[in-house]
Design a protein around this motif. Structure first.
Motif, short mmCIF file in Angstrom:
data_model
loop_
_atom_site.label_atom_id
_atom_site.label_comp_id
_atom_site.label_asym_id
_atom_site.label_seq_id
_atom_site.Cartn_x
_atom_site.Cartn_y
_atom_site.Cartn_z
N UNK A 27 0.83 -1.21 0.00
CA UNK A 27 0.00 0.00 0.00
C UNK A 27 0.86 1.26 0.00
N UNK A 28 1.92 1.23 0.78
CA UNK A 28 2.82 2.38 0.80
C UNK A 28 3.53 2.54 -0.55
N UNK A 136 -7.20 1.90 -9.56
CA UNK A 136 -6.63 0.56 -9.39
C UNK A 136 -5.87 0.45 -8.07
N UNK A 137 -5.18 1.55 -7.72
CA UNK A 137 -4.41 1.57 -6.47
C UNK A 137 -5.34 1.38 -5.26
N UNK A 138 -6.43 2.12 -5.25
CA UNK A 138 -7.36 2.00 -4.13
C UNK A 138 -7.99 0.61 -4.09
N UNK A 139 -8.27 0.04 -5.26
CA UNK A 139 -8.83 -1.31 -5.29
C UNK A 139 -7.84 -2.33 -4.74
N UNK A 140 -6.58 -2.21 -5.18
CA UNK A 140 -5.55 -3.13 -4.70
C UNK A 140 -5.33 -2.96 -3.20
N UNK A 141 -5.31 -1.72 -2.73
CA UNK A 141 -5.13 -1.47 -1.30
C UNK A 141 -6.26 -2.07 -0.49
N UNK A 142 -7.51 -1.89 -0.96
CA UNK A 142 -8.65 -2.46 -0.25
C UNK A 142 -8.59 -3.99 -0.24
N UNK A 143 -8.23 -4.57 -1.39
CA UNK A 143 -8.11 -6.03 -1.45
C UNK A 143 -7.01 -6.54 -0.54
N UNK A 144 -5.87 -5.84 -0.54
CA UNK A 144 -4.75 -6.24 0.31
C UNK A 144 -5.12 -6.12 1.79
N UNK A 145 -5.81 -5.03 2.16
CA UNK A 145 -6.22 -4.86 3.55
C UNK A 145 -7.18 -5.96 3.97
#
Length: 264
Positions: A27-28, A136-145
């Protein structure tokens, strides 16, 4: 020596890469990449603004030169009207020089206008890419979280997480110590009962004494039960015997108590 140094370097890089991999947060990293793209987009926009400023400056210069050219043309006409052909020729010569400058500035203006259009189009495309990357970044961050939270919950349930592992180890140690103490207490009781260990308090009993006390306790109960049965069985018999005995004596006493007068 060279081979040893290469091997040490490889080991160091491998360990450093592993440490960085553990420390890296996707995320960072995504936020950092997005920030860099915003900075690049800002530079492109600044470039577009600079090119537009240069174009506008050329336009101002062109307007100024065209105004001077028009003025010189008017001056040439007035000079011819007054019969001053020499002044008219001078005015037209200056006008021709200005026209050359105007032509050069128009060429530069056309070039700057083309560059401005290209940079504007590039900025628009980059803006679209940045917007898509942000989504895409926010989607990946949400999925990772979500995956991280699910992993932690699974580790907590399975007991393989660091915190729950410590708790599980503490519980296991407590259970082991409890079982050890129970086994030790049972062993001491067996040793005291067998007489292998002496009890300084005198409260411990060996197995023979305990068995005799158990048997004597059982026989005492049996004796008490027999005594109670005998009391219950003998309670009604003496009463009947007493009643029967008194009745017979009364019947026997009555003939003897009557006076006899036949001898008189």
């Amino acid at each position: 020596m060279s081979g040893v140094m290469k091997r040490m370097g490889m080991i160091f890089r491998a360990k450093a890469n592993k440490a960085l991999d553990r420390a890296e947060d996707p995320r960072e990293t995504l936020d950092y990449s997005y920030q860099k793209q915003l900075e690049l987009l800002q530079k492109v926009r600044r470039g577009v603004a600079d090119v537009a400023t240069s174009r506008k400056r050329l336009e101002l210069q062109l307007n100024q030169l065209q105004g001077q050219s028009t003025k010189l043309e008017d001056q040439g006409r007035k000079a011819l009207a007054l019969g001053r052909e020499d002044l008219a020729r001078e005015a037209l010569s200056r006008r021709a020089a200005l026209q050359q400058q105007v032509s050069d500035l128009e060429t530069q203006h056309t070039t700057l206008q083309g560059e401005e259009e290209k940079l504007t189009l590039a900025a628009q495309r980059l803006q679209a890419k940045v917007d898509a990357f942000r989504t895409k970044k926010e989607t990946i961050k949400a999925t990772y979280t979500a995956a991280q939270a699910q992993t932690r919950i699974g580790e907590a349930f399975s007991g393989i997480s660091e915190e729950m592992g410590d708790v599980g180890m503490a519980i296991q140690r407590a259970e082991d110590k409890t079982q050890q103490m129970q086994a030790r207490a049972g062993a001491i009781d067996e040793l005291l009962a067998s007489g292998a260990l002496d009890d300084p308090t005198g409260t411990a009993k060996d197995d023979i004494t305990a068995e005799l006390e158990r048997l004597s306790g059982g026989s005492d109960v049996e004796l008490e039960l027999q005594r109670m049965k005998a009391e219950l069985a003998g309670g009604s018999a003496p009463k009947q015997a007493i009643e029967g005995g008194t009745g017979g004596q009364a019947e026997q006493a009555r003939p003897q108590d009557q006076p006899r007068f036949d001898k008189q």
